[in-house]
Design a protein around this motif. Structure first.
Motif, PDB file in Angstrom:
ATOM      1  N   ILE A 175       0.861  -1.181   0.000  1.00 37.12           N
ATOM      2  CA  ILE A 175       0.000   0.000   0.000  1.00 37.12           C
ATOM      3  C   ILE A 175       0.904   1.240   0.000  1.00 37.12           C
ATOM      4  CG2 ILE A 175      -1.692   1.317   1.333  1.00 37.12           C
ATOM      5  CD1 ILE A 175      -2.711  -1.365   2.422  1.00 37.12           C
ATOM      6  N   VAL A 176       0.574   2.225  -0.844  1.00 33.77           N
ATOM      7  CA  VAL A 176       1.374   3.451  -0.916  1.00 33.77           C
ATOM      8  C   VAL A 176       1.194   4.221   0.394  1.00 33.77           C
ATOM      9  CG1 VAL A 176       1.707   5.635  -2.142  1.00 33.77           C
ATOM     10  CG2 VAL A 176       1.063   3.548  -3.412  1.00 33.77           C
ATOM     11  N   SER A 177       2.303   4.505   1.090  1.00 29.68           N
ATOM     12  CA  SER A 177       2.186   5.255   2.346  1.00 29.68           C
ATOM     13  C   SER A 177       2.664   6.695   2.190  1.00 29.68           C
ATOM     14  CB  SER A 177       2.943   4.546   3.467  1.00 29.68           C
ATOM     15  OG  SER A 177       4.315   4.496   3.168  1.00 29.68           O
ATOM     16  N   GLN A 178       3.475   6.975   1.185  1.00 29.86           N
ATOM     17  CA  GLN A 178       3.866   8.366   0.882  1.00 29.86           C
ATOM     18  C   GLN A 178       3.938   8.518  -0.633  1.00 29.86           C
ATOM     19  OE1 GLN A 178       7.303  10.133   2.945  1.00 29.86           O
ATOM     20  NE2 GLN A 178       7.124   8.508   4.497  1.00 29.86           N
ATOM     21  N   ALA A 179       3.488   9.668  -1.117  1.00 34.71           N
ATOM     22  CA  ALA A 179       3.588   9.977  -2.542  1.00 34.71           C
ATOM     23  C   ALA A 179       3.637  11.497  -2.660  1.00 34.71           C
ATOM     24  CB  ALA A 179       2.405   9.402  -3.309  1.00 34.71           C
ATOM     25  N   GLY A 180       4.873  12.061  -2.707  1.00 34.42           N
ATOM     26  CA  GLY A 180       4.999  13.514  -2.761  1.00 34.42           C
ATOM     27  C   GLY A 180       6.456  13.927  -2.596  1.00 34.42           C
ATOM     28  N   THR A 181       6.651  15.216  -2.483  1.00 34.38           N
ATOM     29  CA  THR A 181       8.028  15.721  -2.415  1.00 34.38           C
ATOM     30  C   THR A 181       8.530  15.676  -0.971  1.00 34.38           C
ATOM     31  OG1 THR A 181       7.536  17.148  -4.275  1.00 34.38           O
ATOM     32  CG2 THR A 181       9.498  17.693  -3.002  1.00 34.38           C
ATOM     33  N   ARG A 182       9.777  15.273  -0.805  1.00 39.95           N
ATOM     34  CA  ARG A 182      10.398  15.244   0.523  1.00 39.95           C
ATOM     35  C   ARG A 182      11.841  15.701   0.347  1.00 39.95           C
ATOM     36  NH1 ARG A 182      10.168   9.888   4.228  1.00 39.95           N
ATOM     37  NH2 ARG A 182      12.101  10.285   5.357  1.00 39.95           N
ATOM     38  N   SER A 183      12.310  16.491   1.312  1.00 40.51           N
ATOM     39  CA  SER A 183      13.634  17.102   1.141  1.00 40.51           C
ATOM     40  C   SER A 183      14.693  16.023   0.917  1.00 40.51           C
ATOM     41  CB  SER A 183      13.989  17.945   2.356  1.00 40.51           C
ATOM     42  OG  SER A 183      14.378  17.121   3.427  1.00 40.51           O
ATOM     43  N   GLY A 184      15.600  16.301  -0.023  1.00 39.46           N
ATOM     44  CA  GLY A 184      16.639  15.317  -0.350  1.00 39.46           C
ATOM     45  C   GLY A 184      16.160  14.300  -1.367  1.00 39.46           C
ATOM     46  N   TYR A 185      15.013  13.659  -1.086  1.00 40.46           N
ATOM     47  CA  TYR A 185      14.501  12.585  -1.951  1.00 40.46           C
ATOM     48  C   TYR A 185      13.807  13.127  -3.211  1.00 40.46           C
ATOM     49  CZ  TYR A 185      15.028   9.030   1.739  1.00 40.46           C
ATOM     50  OH  TYR A 185      15.506   8.167   2.657  1.00 40.46           O
ATOM     51  N   GLY A 186      13.427  14.425  -3.198  1.00 40.61           N
ATOM     52  CA  GLY A 186      12.643  14.956  -4.306  1.00 40.61           C
ATOM     53  C   GLY A 186      11.270  14.318  -4.317  1.00 40.61           C
ATOM     54  N   LYS A 187      10.782  13.979  -5.518  1.00 35.57           N
ATOM     55  CA  LYS A 187       9.469  13.310  -5.599  1.00 35.57           C
ATOM     56  C   LYS A 187       9.663  11.849  -5.189  1.00 35.57           C
ATOM     57  CE  LYS A 187       7.164  16.354  -8.814  1.00 35.57           C
ATOM     58  NZ  LYS A 187       6.747  16.588 -10.203  1.00 35.57           N
ATOM     59  N   LEU A 188       9.026  11.525  -4.049  1.00 36.57           N
ATOM     60  CA  LEU A 188       9.281  10.214  -3.415  1.00 36.57           C
ATOM     61  C   LEU A 188       7.996   9.390  -3.322  1.00 36.57           C
ATOM     62  CD1 LEU A 188      11.134   8.366  -1.517  1.00 36.57           C
ATOM     63  CD2 LEU A 188      10.168   9.695   0.369  1.00 36.57           C
ATOM     64  N   VAL A 189       8.140   8.083  -3.557  1.00 39.25           N
ATOM     65  CA  VAL A 189       7.049   7.131  -3.286  1.00 39.25           C
ATOM     66  C   VAL A 189       7.565   6.144  -2.242  1.00 39.25           C
ATOM     67  CG1 VAL A 189       5.579   5.294  -4.224  1.00 39.25           C
ATOM     68  CG2 VAL A 189       6.072   7.322  -5.613  1.00 39.25           C
TER      69      VAL A 189
END
Ligand SMILES: [Zn+2]
Length: 289
Positions: free
Chosen positions: A212-226
């Protein structure tokens, strides 16, 4: 006053002499009583005889009936013994499957391979039969429980298999591996908690396990992260994407397209930053490729 004596006259035809008998009243009474008793006794005898004849017929019927019931009992006993033997075979198969599923032998498994011949005595045979039916009943219950247990274990194992990350999330080539490395930005030694796989921008990225997707968005360092939660303590991270195709809460199958390779966040060129976590600890994803 009744007469004390009776006179009986016998008068022959013609000129023969008339005979006369003198009878006491008590004697006449006695003869009458004896006659009645005789007739009653005769009736009783006849009734008794008729009853015996009926009883004999019934006895014959019961004998035949009893014999056929005995045969039925034998046949039934043979069938129950067959069932019991089949349950023994099932129990043996069950035991093999349990060994494969790494389960212990179920408790109270009383069925054995020995059957024993049918008892000679019908009463003993009947109680033996009842006991065998109870045995078979119990064996069926045990098999049912065991099958459910096995199914549960196999379900767990197949969902564990589905939850464990497997294979490459993207087609590309490894440019940086898991472990301590000199940061390309600060020049300091730093832990690299994932694997970098270089690929052209827009190359599709796939989930490496069900989850199940728990994160889908921008996060510092990771950029666009899933981030995908897989259960059994497994989590995977897919960073630096150019596009994200999934939403938080979305259910995924292994191989579902989730994002496209990009250069967002702290990145020196288009690549996927891939992490595998088990119980919150990053592991070397190379072991899961
Ligand atoms: Zn990286």
């Amino acid at each position: 006053m009744p007469a004390r004596k009776f006179t009986v006259l016998i008068i022959p035809e013609g000129s023969h002499r008339v005979r006369r008998f003198s009878l006491q009243r008590t004697l006449v009474k006695a003869i009458a009583v004896a006659g009645v008793a005789l007739v009653l006794g005769g009736c009783l005898l006849v009734a008794d005889y008729l009853r015996v004849r009926v009883d004999r017929g019934e006895l014959e019927y019961l004998r035949v009936h009893n014999r056929s019931q005995e045969q039925d009992l034998h046949r039934l006993a043979a069938k129950v013994e067959d069932l019991r033997q089949e349950m023994v075979v099932l129990a043996q198969n069950d035991a093999k499957v349990r060994v494969m599923a790494q389960l212990t032998r179920p408790k109270g498994d009383s069925l054995t391979g020995v059957g024993g011949p049918p008892e000679a005595d019908a009463v003993a045979e009947f109680s033996h039969l009842q006991q065998q039916i109870d045995d078979v009943r119990r064996a069926i219950d045990l098999r049912r429980e065991s099958q459910e247990e096995i199914r549960g274990v196999l379900n767990d194992q197949s969902s564990l298999l589905a939850a464990k990350p497997v294979g490459w999330p993207v087609k590309g080539w490894m440019t940086s591996s898991f472990g301590m490395r000199r940061s390309p930005f600060t020049g300091k030694r730093k832990m690299h908690e994932g694997l970098d796989i270089a690929a052209r921008t827009g190359t599709p990225i796939y989930a490496t396990a069900d989850g199940i997707v728990s994160q889908a968005g921008t996060r510092s360092g990771y950029g666009k992260l899933v981030v995908v939660e897989h259960g059994y303590g497994y989590k995977t991270y897919y960073g630096h994407n150019s596009k994200i195709f999934v939403q938080v809460g979305q259910r995924l199958k292994r191989g579902d397209k989730i994002a496209a390779v990009g250069n967002t966040g702290r990145s020196t060129g288009p690549h996927l930053h891939y992490e595998v976590h088990l119980n919150g600890v990053p592991l070397n994803p190379k072991k899961y490729l």
